[in-house]
Design a protein around this motif. Structure first.
Motif, PDB file in Angstrom:
ATOM      1  N   HIS A 253       0.776  -1.062  -0.069  1.00  0.00           N
ATOM      2  CA  HIS A 253      -0.033   0.084   0.125  1.00  0.00           C
ATOM      3  C   HIS A 253       0.977   1.327  -0.037  1.00  0.00           C
ATOM      4  N   GLU A 254       1.818   1.421   0.920  1.00  0.00           N
ATOM      5  CA  GLU A 254       2.830   2.366   0.955  1.00  0.00           C
ATOM      6  C   GLU A 254       3.472   2.511  -0.391  1.00  0.00           C
ATOM      7  N   LYS A 255       4.041   1.680  -1.200  1.00  0.00           N
ATOM      8  CA  LYS A 255       4.448   1.569  -2.424  1.00  0.00           C
ATOM      9  C   LYS A 255       3.442   2.014  -3.566  1.00  0.00           C
ATOM     10  N   GLU A 256       2.552   1.443  -3.594  1.00  0.00           N
ATOM     11  CA  GLU A 256       1.725   1.337  -4.966  1.00  0.00           C
ATOM     12  C   GLU A 256       0.656   2.623  -4.735  1.00  0.00           C
ATOM     13  N   LYS A 257       0.310   2.874  -3.573  1.00  0.00           N
ATOM     14  CA  LYS A 257      -0.810   3.789  -3.206  1.00  0.00           C
ATOM     15  C   LYS A 257      -2.102   3.299  -3.857  1.00  0.00           C
ATOM     16  N   ASN A 258      -2.286   2.065  -3.773  1.00  0.00           N
ATOM     17  CA  ASN A 258      -3.674   1.524  -4.448  1.00  0.00           C
ATOM     18  C   ASN A 258      -4.792   1.525  -3.450  1.00  0.00           C
ATOM     19  N   ILE A 259      -5.684   1.195  -4.071  1.00  0.00           N
ATOM     20  CA  ILE A 259      -6.947   0.730  -3.192  1.00  0.00           C
ATOM     21  C   ILE A 259      -6.705  -0.820  -2.789  1.00  0.00           C
ATOM     22  N   ILE A 260      -6.909  -0.995  -1.446  1.00  0.00           N
ATOM     23  CA  ILE A 260      -6.764  -2.657  -1.096  1.00  0.00           C
ATOM     24  C   ILE A 260      -8.093  -3.031  -0.222  1.00  0.00           C
ATOM     25  N   ILE A 261      -8.659  -3.977  -0.799  1.00  0.00           N
ATOM     26  CA  ILE A 261      -9.897  -4.332  -0.104  1.00  0.00           C
ATOM     27  C   ILE A 261      -9.262  -5.935   0.108  1.00  0.00           C
ATOM     28  N   PHE A 262      -9.698  -6.181   1.493  1.00  0.00           N
ATOM     29  CA  PHE A 262      -9.612  -7.554   2.105  1.00  0.00           C
ATOM     30  C   PHE A 262     -10.479  -8.063   3.102  1.00  0.00           C
ATOM     31  N   VAL A 263     -10.607  -9.253   2.956  1.00  0.00           N
ATOM     32  CA  VAL A 263     -11.669 -10.111   3.877  1.00  0.00           C
ATOM     33  C   VAL A 263     -10.834 -10.632   4.933  1.00  0.00           C
ATOM     34  N   SER A 264     -11.126 -10.541   6.219  1.00  0.00           N
ATOM     35  CA  SER A 264     -10.530 -11.468   7.357  1.00  0.00           C
ATOM     36  C   SER A 264     -11.848 -11.649   8.375  1.00  0.00           C
ATOM     37  N   HIS A 265     -11.378 -12.708   8.989  1.00  0.00           N
ATOM     38  CA  HIS A 265     -11.992 -13.028  10.312  1.00  0.00           C
ATOM     39  C   HIS A 265     -11.405 -12.619  11.667  1.00  0.00           C
ATOM     40  N   ASN A 266      -9.986 -12.232  11.365  1.00  0.00           N
ATOM     41  CA  ASN A 266      -9.329 -11.638  12.503  1.00  0.00           C
ATOM     42  C   ASN A 266      -9.740 -10.077  12.767  1.00  0.00           C
ATOM     43  N   MET A 267     -10.310  -9.789  13.673  1.00  0.00           N
ATOM     44  CA  MET A 267     -10.683  -8.401  13.992  1.00  0.00           C
ATOM     45  C   MET A 267      -9.673  -7.525  14.285  1.00  0.00           C
ATOM     46  N   GLU A 268      -8.458  -8.187  14.981  1.00  0.00           N
ATOM     47  CA  GLU A 268      -7.485  -7.198  15.407  1.00  0.00           C
ATOM     48  C   GLU A 268      -6.920  -6.793  13.972  1.00  0.00           C
ATOM     49  N   ASP A 269      -6.659  -7.637  13.001  1.00  0.00           N
ATOM     50  CA  ASP A 269      -6.038  -7.358  11.934  1.00  0.00           C
ATOM     51  C   ASP A 269      -6.842  -6.210  10.985  1.00  0.00           C
ATOM     52  N   ILE A 270      -8.184  -6.592  11.146  1.00  0.00           N
ATOM     53  CA  ILE A 270      -9.145  -5.442  10.545  1.00  0.00           C
ATOM     54  C   ILE A 270      -9.228  -4.139  11.255  1.00  0.00           C
TER      55      ILE A 270
END
Ligand code: ADP
Ligand code: MG
Length: 284
Positions: free
Chosen positions: A191-208
């Motif tokens: 994200h720092e390098k590409e300055k893109n939009i990132i969308i991710f799915v996770s069940h780990n609420m801390e990561d979210i």
């Protein structure tokens, strides 16, 4: 670059007796450079939604605009969507198939018609982004690598196409803690390098909570909550009702509150919880 989704509805097996309404009238916006975390119990429609964003699935109703393009327009070329939106499936390592890591990463860019010399530069660049050493892995068979490394190679293959939107469906599922951590660091580095939009799915609420600018909550095919991690995780009871939890630090603070101990609202991270506990103990 932004994404607008309007009135998106998807039905699997329409007209058949076992048809499934998987997405129901979904609306949201994603803005430039946002990291968006999607949560929801299994079967809530997360993967179905992601596959619409890169044109793999066509909606029953509704529109999706990515940048200046309405990708749901009839006859919109798939190839142009793939250039913009890269989707990393769940367990993407099962889709590695080339003889070497380098050839595997080169596959997507070749298909998009990227010039040969540019592809080789890009392979080096994306291996660095996913924290793998070019000299060490480029000529290896992907099957010689560890599970976490394989997954990073598969992600590198999508990154190689320079997507302005990177989508990761449960990127840390099934990984050991070390590989898990390296995927999270990778997401931040990319994200720092590409300055893109990132969308991710996770069940780990801390990561979210740690990664997302915006959290979207799915329940039974509907988008039921959208907000910052603080806004979302301030609603423990509502989350619990749909089978979801808050991050561990927030959970601890909620439990203390339940026990009658005065604690501030809006605690999400470990650091915030620590500070809150410290303040409480100091006042006592
Ligand atoms: N290929 C498919 N054919 C029929 N139904 C499907 C298919 N894929 C998913 N579904 C159904 O659509 C709903 C949403 O599934 P999915 O998007 O995979 O949810 P999630 O990723 O949140 O677990 C579920 O009820 C699931 O059973
Ligand atoms: Mg899924």
């Amino acid at each position: 670059m932004s994404i607008q989704v309007r009135n998106l509805t998807h039905i699997y097996g329409k007209g058949q007796p076992d048809s499934q309404l998987a997405l129901e009238n979904i609306n949201f916006d994603i803005y430039d450079e946002e990291i968006v975390g999607i949560i929801g119990h299994t079967g809530s429609g997360k993967s179905t939604l992601l596959q619409h964003l890169n044109g793999l699935l066509k909606p029953e109703e509704g529109t999706i605009v990515v940048g200046n393009d309405e990708i749901t327009a009839p006859n919109f070329p798939m190839r142009n969507i793939r250039k913009k939106v890269g989707l990393v499936f769940q367990y993407p390592e099962y889709q590695l198939f080339e003889e070497t890591v380098a050839l595997d990463i080169a596959f997507g860019p070749k298909n998009l018609g990227m010039p040969e010399d540019e592809i080789w530069d890009r392979i080096k660049e994306v291996l660095e982004m996913v924290d793998l050493d070019y000299d060490e892995v480029a000529d290896k068979s992907p099957f010689e690598l560890s599970g976490g490394q394989k997954r990073r190679v598969a992600i590198a293959g999508v990154l190689a196409m320079k997507p302005q939107v990177l989508i990761l469906d449960e990127p840390t599922a099934g990984l050991d803690p070390k590989a898990h951590k390296s995927i999270l660091e990778m997401i931040q580095r990319v994200h720092e390098k590409e300055k893109n939009i990132i969308i991710f799915v996770s069940h780990n609420m801390e990561d979210i909570a740690n990664l997302s600018d915006k959290v979207m909550v799915m329940d039974c095919g509907k988008l039921v909550m959208v907000g910052t991690p603080k806004e979302i995780f301030a609603q423990r009871d509502r989350l619990n009702q749909i089978g979801l939890n808050v991050p561990p630090a927030a959970d601890l603070i909620y439990k203390l509150k339940d026990a009658g101990i005065p604690m501030a609202d809006g605690v999400v991270s470990m650091e915030e919880a620590e500070e809150e506990l410290y303040n409480y103990l100091r006042k006592k």
